[in-house]
Design an enzyme around this catalytic site. Structure first.
Site, PDB file in Angstrom:
ATOM      1  N   PHE A  38     -27.757   6.139 -25.023  1.00  0.00           N
ATOM      2  CA  PHE A  38     -26.838   5.534 -23.735  1.00  0.00           C
ATOM      3  C   PHE A  38     -27.618   5.399 -22.676  1.00  0.00           C
ATOM      4  CE2 PHE A  38     -23.279   6.153 -20.220  1.00  0.00           C
ATOM      5  CZ  PHE A  38     -22.986   4.626 -20.336  1.00  0.00           C
ATOM      6  N   LEU A  65     -21.218  17.323 -35.942  1.00  0.00           N
ATOM      7  CA  LEU A  65     -22.674  17.458 -36.375  1.00  0.00           C
ATOM      8  C   LEU A  65     -22.928  18.519 -37.055  1.00  0.00           C
ATOM      9  CD1 LEU A  65     -25.794  16.091 -35.860  1.00  0.00           C
ATOM     10  CD2 LEU A  65     -25.792  17.437 -33.802  1.00  0.00           C
ATOM     11  N   ALA A 116     -26.093  22.068 -19.838  1.00  0.00           N
ATOM     12  CA  ALA A 116     -26.336  21.609 -18.635  1.00  0.00           C
ATOM     13  C   ALA A 116     -25.286  21.471 -17.979  1.00  0.00           C
ATOM     14  CB  ALA A 116     -27.286  20.571 -19.002  1.00  0.00           C
ATOM     15  N   TYR A 147     -17.081  13.057 -14.177  1.00  0.00           N
ATOM     16  CA  TYR A 147     -18.037  13.790 -14.317  1.00  0.00           C
ATOM     17  C   TYR A 147     -17.740  15.326 -14.019  1.00  0.00           C
ATOM     18  CZ  TYR A 147     -23.004  15.342 -13.774  1.00  0.00           C
ATOM     19  OH  TYR A 147     -24.363  15.797 -14.033  1.00  0.00           O
ATOM     20  N   TYR A 161     -15.194  30.055 -25.703  1.00  0.00           N
ATOM     21  CA  TYR A 161     -16.125  30.543 -27.198  1.00  0.00           C
ATOM     22  C   TYR A 161     -16.854  31.803 -26.982  1.00  0.00           C
ATOM     23  CZ  TYR A 161     -15.008  26.242 -29.948  1.00  0.00           C
ATOM     24  OH  TYR A 161     -14.312  25.316 -30.637  1.00  0.00           O
ATOM     25  N   ARG A 188     -30.007   6.889  -8.578  1.00  0.00           N
ATOM     26  CA  ARG A 188     -30.064   8.161  -8.053  1.00  0.00           C
ATOM     27  C   ARG A 188     -31.004   8.070  -6.862  1.00  0.00           C
ATOM     28  NH1 ARG A 188     -29.941  12.739 -12.841  1.00  0.00           N
ATOM     29  NH2 ARG A 188     -30.496  10.969 -14.338  1.00  0.00           N
TER      30      ARG A 188
HETATM   31  P1  NAD Z   1     -30.112  11.276 -18.562  1.00  0.00           P
HETATM   32  O1  NAD Z   1     -29.062  10.286 -18.443  1.00  0.00           O
HETATM   33  O2  NAD Z   1     -31.493  10.947 -18.459  1.00  0.00           O
HETATM   34  O3  NAD Z   1     -29.854  12.153 -19.927  1.00  0.00           O
HETATM   35  C1  NAD Z   1     -28.760  12.288 -20.654  1.00  0.00           C
HETATM   36  C2  NAD Z   1     -29.092  12.186 -22.126  1.00  0.00           C
HETATM   37  O4  NAD Z   1     -27.843  12.399 -23.011  1.00  0.00           O
HETATM   38  C3  NAD Z   1     -29.519  10.551 -22.305  1.00  0.00           C
HETATM   39  O5  NAD Z   1     -30.675  10.369 -23.067  1.00  0.00           O
HETATM   40  C4  NAD Z   1     -28.200   9.920 -22.919  1.00  0.00           C
HETATM   41  O6  NAD Z   1     -28.487   8.782 -23.722  1.00  0.00           O
HETATM   42  C5  NAD Z   1     -27.886  10.990 -23.736  1.00  0.00           C
HETATM   43  N1  NAD Z   1     -26.202  10.925 -24.142  1.00  0.00           N
HETATM   44  C6  NAD Z   1     -25.443  10.547 -23.178  1.00  0.00           C
HETATM   45  N2  NAD Z   1     -24.154  10.895 -24.004  1.00  0.00           N
HETATM   46  C7  NAD Z   1     -24.433  11.264 -25.169  1.00  0.00           C
HETATM   47  C8  NAD Z   1     -23.779  11.418 -26.285  1.00  0.00           C
HETATM   48  N3  NAD Z   1     -22.121  11.138 -26.241  1.00  0.00           N
HETATM   49  N4  NAD Z   1     -24.376  11.734 -27.494  1.00  0.00           N
HETATM   50  C9  NAD Z   1     -25.563  11.796 -27.466  1.00  0.00           C
HETATM   51  N5  NAD Z   1     -26.401  11.516 -26.341  1.00  0.00           N
HETATM   52  C10 NAD Z   1     -25.819  11.428 -25.214  1.00  0.00           C
HETATM   53  O7  NAD Z   1     -29.868  12.356 -17.372  1.00  0.00           O
HETATM   54  P2  NAD Z   1     -30.525  13.819 -17.102  1.00  0.00           P
HETATM   55  O8  NAD Z   1     -30.920  13.980 -15.497  1.00  0.00           O
HETATM   56  O9  NAD Z   1     -31.602  14.325 -17.813  1.00  0.00           O
HETATM   57  O10 NAD Z   1     -29.467  14.956 -17.196  1.00  0.00           O
HETATM   58  C11 NAD Z   1     -29.427  15.652 -18.512  1.00  0.00           C
HETATM   59  C12 NAD Z   1     -28.374  16.699 -18.216  1.00  0.00           C
HETATM   60  O11 NAD Z   1     -28.445  17.570 -17.094  1.00  0.00           O
HETATM   61  C13 NAD Z   1     -26.870  16.080 -18.010  1.00  0.00           C
HETATM   62  O12 NAD Z   1     -25.942  16.519 -18.808  1.00  0.00           O
HETATM   63  C14 NAD Z   1     -26.717  15.969 -16.611  1.00  0.00           C
HETATM   64  O13 NAD Z   1     -25.153  16.032 -16.344  1.00  0.00           O
HETATM   65  C15 NAD Z   1     -27.396  17.459 -16.364  1.00  0.00           C
HETATM   66  N6  NAD Z   1     -27.523  17.556 -14.900  1.00  0.00           N
HETATM   67  C16 NAD Z   1     -28.898  16.699 -14.508  1.00  0.00           C
HETATM   68  C17 NAD Z   1     -29.064  16.809 -13.173  1.00  0.00           C
HETATM   69  C18 NAD Z   1     -30.314  15.943 -12.510  1.00  0.00           C
HETATM   70  O14 NAD Z   1     -30.316  15.994 -11.203  1.00  0.00           O
HETATM   71  N7  NAD Z   1     -30.992  15.339 -13.260  1.00  0.00           N
HETATM   72  C19 NAD Z   1     -28.386  17.422 -12.407  1.00  0.00           C
HETATM   73  C20 NAD Z   1     -27.340  18.270 -12.616  1.00  0.00           C
HETATM   74  C21 NAD Z   1     -26.892  18.358 -14.006  1.00  0.00           C
HETATM   75  N1  UDP Z   2     -18.395  21.312 -35.841  1.00  0.00           N
HETATM   76  C1  UDP Z   2     -19.307  20.888 -35.840  1.00  0.00           C
HETATM   77  N2  UDP Z   2     -20.436  21.235 -36.518  1.00  0.00           N
HETATM   78  C2  UDP Z   2     -20.428  22.219 -37.119  1.00  0.00           C
HETATM   79  C3  UDP Z   2     -19.191  23.034 -37.104  1.00  0.00           C
HETATM   80  C4  UDP Z   2     -17.963  22.570 -36.115  1.00  0.00           C
HETATM   81  O1  UDP Z   2     -19.567  19.666 -35.242  1.00  0.00           O
HETATM   82  O2  UDP Z   2     -21.340  22.942 -37.881  1.00  0.00           O
HETATM   83  C5  UDP Z   2     -17.168  20.617 -34.719  1.00  0.00           C
HETATM   84  C6  UDP Z   2     -15.929  20.342 -35.540  1.00  0.00           C
HETATM   85  O3  UDP Z   2     -15.658  19.076 -35.682  1.00  0.00           O
HETATM   86  C7  UDP Z   2     -14.910  21.105 -34.846  1.00  0.00           C
HETATM   87  C8  UDP Z   2     -15.448  21.452 -33.727  1.00  0.00           C
HETATM   88  O4  UDP Z   2     -16.761  21.847 -33.954  1.00  0.00           O
HETATM   89  O5  UDP Z   2     -13.818  20.123 -34.516  1.00  0.00           O
HETATM   90  C9  UDP Z   2     -14.918  22.714 -33.216  1.00  0.00           C
HETATM   91  O6  UDP Z   2     -15.302  23.812 -34.307  1.00  0.00           O
HETATM   92  P1  UDP Z   2     -14.395  25.049 -34.421  1.00  0.00           P
HETATM   93  O7  UDP Z   2     -14.899  25.677 -35.480  1.00  0.00           O
HETATM   94  O8  UDP Z   2     -14.599  25.937 -33.439  1.00  0.00           O
HETATM   95  O9  UDP Z   2     -12.952  24.853 -34.479  1.00  0.00           O
HETATM   96  P2  UDP Z   2     -11.951  24.107 -35.713  1.00  0.00           P
HETATM   97  O10 UDP Z   2     -12.911  23.482 -36.677  1.00  0.00           O
HETATM   98  O11 UDP Z   2     -11.225  25.191 -36.238  1.00  0.00           O
HETATM   99  O12 UDP Z   2     -11.266  23.077 -34.982  1.00  0.00           O
HETATM  100  N1  UDP Z   3     -28.025   7.721  -1.662  1.00  0.00           N
HETATM  101  C1  UDP Z   3     -28.488   6.842  -1.107  1.00  0.00           C
HETATM  102  N2  UDP Z   3     -29.068   5.647  -1.474  1.00  0.00           N
HETATM  103  C2  UDP Z   3     -29.306   5.618  -2.603  1.00  0.00           C
HETATM  104  C3  UDP Z   3     -28.566   6.457  -3.489  1.00  0.00           C
HETATM  105  C4  UDP Z   3     -28.211   7.658  -3.213  1.00  0.00           C
HETATM  106  O1  UDP Z   3     -28.196   7.277   0.211  1.00  0.00           O
HETATM  107  O2  UDP Z   3     -29.829   4.371  -2.704  1.00  0.00           O
HETATM  108  C5  UDP Z   3     -27.390   9.111  -1.560  1.00  0.00           C
HETATM  109  C6  UDP Z   3     -25.895   9.364  -1.958  1.00  0.00           C
HETATM  110  O3  UDP Z   3     -24.890   8.682  -1.162  1.00  0.00           O
HETATM  111  C7  UDP Z   3     -25.964  10.766  -1.969  1.00  0.00           C
HETATM  112  C8  UDP Z   3     -27.364  11.206  -2.014  1.00  0.00           C
HETATM  113  O4  UDP Z   3     -28.211  10.061  -1.716  1.00  0.00           O
HETATM  114  O5  UDP Z   3     -25.515  11.408  -0.828  1.00  0.00           O
HETATM  115  C9  UDP Z   3     -27.764  11.592  -3.337  1.00  0.00           C
HETATM  116  O6  UDP Z   3     -27.270  10.694  -4.415  1.00  0.00           O
HETATM  117  P1  UDP Z   3     -27.540  10.759  -6.159  1.00  0.00           P
HETATM  118  O7  UDP Z   3     -26.695   9.710  -6.658  1.00  0.00           O
HETATM  119  O8  UDP Z   3     -29.078  10.893  -6.435  1.00  0.00           O
HETATM  120  O9  UDP Z   3     -27.153  12.300  -6.441  1.00  0.00           O
HETATM  121  P2  UDP Z   3     -25.702  12.901  -6.216  1.00  0.00           P
HETATM  122  O10 UDP Z   3     -24.824  12.234  -5.159  1.00  0.00           O
HETATM  123  O11 UDP Z   3     -25.031  13.049  -7.613  1.00  0.00           O
HETATM  124  O12 UDP Z   3     -26.032  14.418  -5.803  1.00  0.00           O
END
Ligand code: NAD
Ligand code: UDP
Ligand code: UDP
Length: 324
Positions: A38, A65, A116, A147, A161, A188
């Site tokens: 994505f 999965l 994360a 988010y 869990y 960002r």
């Molecule tokens: P990113 O968007 O580059 O990475 C996220 C990845 O997850 C992407 O490769 C995307 O394709 C994949 N993804 C999204 N939805 C998915 C789904 N449903 N199934 C499988 N894959 C999916 O962003 P990032 O900066 O690398 O962030 C990674 C993680 O760290 C995120 O969970 C984000 O919330 C967390 N995080 C990042 C920051 C930061 O500053 N970079 C800060 C706080 C938290």
């Molecule tokens: N699940 C999965 N992979 C596994 C085991 C579970 O994706 O190897 C998923 C499954 O779809 C389930 C969810 O994880 O809905 C939660 O699993 P859990 O065993 O905690 O709950 P339950 O199956 O009893 O709802």
């Molecule tokens: N921001 C900005 N200009 C930009 C992008 C972001 O001034 O072009 C500001 C935004 O309003 C925020 C800070 O920079 O106050 C960090 O933004 P980012 O989207 O990187 O991360 P987050 O808000 O999630 O911390």
């Protein structure tokens, strides 16, 4: 026979995930990278595709999965405001249903699992710097809520869990992290400013630029992840991981412009709704428990990140099809 540790990285083709996959391979792990692309791209991991310890699976974690692994890192969630607000319902699903599936997997196979999470769980904080016991100030119905609340609910699931099923969890609250392989168009602040400065475009400052953030270089953060995962059983967190050096957004513009050598002008725009005014982690817990603290100053991290974007933009200039 000594089996290599099998590690699942969900979101492994993203910015942080691709760096994590690389480091795990260097450490001798077998890495299963799961991603729905994505916001991540194959380009981020193209250099790993032919590696015998690396396997890529296109999969969306909102669906179950079934694989056999020893450790799971859950990074799969769009992370930048533009991306996570693009399809907010899907963002909450990725956080909540994704967490349930990966926790179910961890429970079935007895794997350790790291989430994360994010400083966004603190919302627009009234406590500064943020400590892990602060419960946050999040607007549950605003544009960032998909988010913030998705990540908060994921934390709840992780701790349930842990208590209910004894799953070995790690909850990391990540503060703004930057570095090579950030998406150039995800809005960002660090990537935006660098790309704008390199292209000679004006620098978009939201609000008056007095809001603060604390920027952690990617290599430091990944080191924190690895130490956290390896910490003794029961080290659940939540644990802040980030760089405690705080800058205003205006200070960041100055640093980027000076380094790029650009005379781009500042263009002030409206501050987005619910944009936190201050953010800085208290990292005493990570320091005490993991012996971890960031080592890369903004100065050095910016140099490496600017070099990456310079090369990327040159490549895109030579081959416009690469622009995404
Ligand atoms: P990113 O968007 O580059 O990475 C996220 C990845 O997850 C992407 O490769 C995307 O394709 C994949 N993804 C999204 N939805 C998915 C789904 N449903 N199934 C499988 N894959 C999916 O962003 P990032 O900066 O690398 O962030 C990674 C993680 O760290 C995120 O969970 C984000 O919330 C967390 N995080 C990042 C920051 C930061 O500053 N970079 C800060 C706080 C938290
Ligand atoms: N699940 C999965 N992979 C596994 C085991 C579970 O994706 O190897 C998923 C499954 O779809 C389930 C969810 O994880 O809905 C939660 O699993 P859990 O065993 O905690 O709950 P339950 O199956 O009893 O709802
Ligand atoms: N921001 C900005 N200009 C930009 C992008 C972001 O001034 O072009 C500001 C935004 O309003 C925020 C800070 O920079 O106050 C960090 O933004 P980012 O989207 O990187 O991360 P987050 O808000 O999630 O911390």
């Amino acid at each position: 026979m000594m089996l290599r540790k099998r590690v699942l990285v969900a979101g492994g083709a993203g910015f942080l995930g691709s760096h994590l996959c690389e480091r795990l391979i260097e450490r001798g792990c077998d890495v299963l990278c799961v991603d729905n692309f994505f916001t991540g791209t194959k380009d981020n991991i193209s250099h790993l595709l032919s590696h015998p310890q690396f396997e890529l699976m296109r999969h969306d974690i909102t669906f179950p999965l079934y694989v056999e692994v020893d450790e799971i890192y859950n990074l799969a969630c769009p992370a930048s405001p533009i991306h996570y607000q693009h399809d907010p319902v899907q963002t909450t699903k990725a956080s909540v249903i994704g967490a349930i599936n990966l926790l179910g997997l961890a429970k079935r196979v007895g794997a350790k699992i790291l989430q994360a999470s994010t400083s966004e769980v603190y919302g627009d904080p009234e406590v500064h710097p943020q400590t892990e016991d602060y419960r946050g100030n999040v607007n549950p119905i605003g544009p960032r809520a998909c988010y913030d609340e998705g990540k908060r609910c994921a934390e709840t699931l992780f701790f349930d869990y842990y208590r209910q099923h004894r799953v070995e969890i790690r909850v990391a609250r990540i503060f703004n992290t930057y570095g090579p392989r950030m998406h150039p168009n995800d809005g960002r602040v660090v990537s935006n400013f660098i790309v704008q400065a390199l292209n000679g475009n004006s620098i978009t400052v939201y609000g008056d630029g007095q809001q603060t953030r604390s920027f952690c270089y990617v290599d430091d953060l990944i080191e924190g992840f690895l130490r956290f995962m390896a910490a003794p059983s029961g080290t659940t967190g939540p644990m802040n991981l980030g760089n405690p050096t705080e800058f205003t957004i205006l200070e960041l513009t100055e640093a980027v412009l000076a380094k790029v050598g650009s005379d781009s002008k500042l263009e002030f725009r409206e501050l987005p709704a619910d944009d936190p005014t201050r953010r800085r982690p208290n990292i005493e817990q990570a320091h005490r428990v993991l012996g971890w603290e960031p080592e890369t100053p903004l100065d050095q991290g910016l140099d490496r990140t600017i070099a990456y974007f310079r090369e990327l933009l040159e490549e895109q200039g030579r081959n416009p099809r690469l622009v995404s």
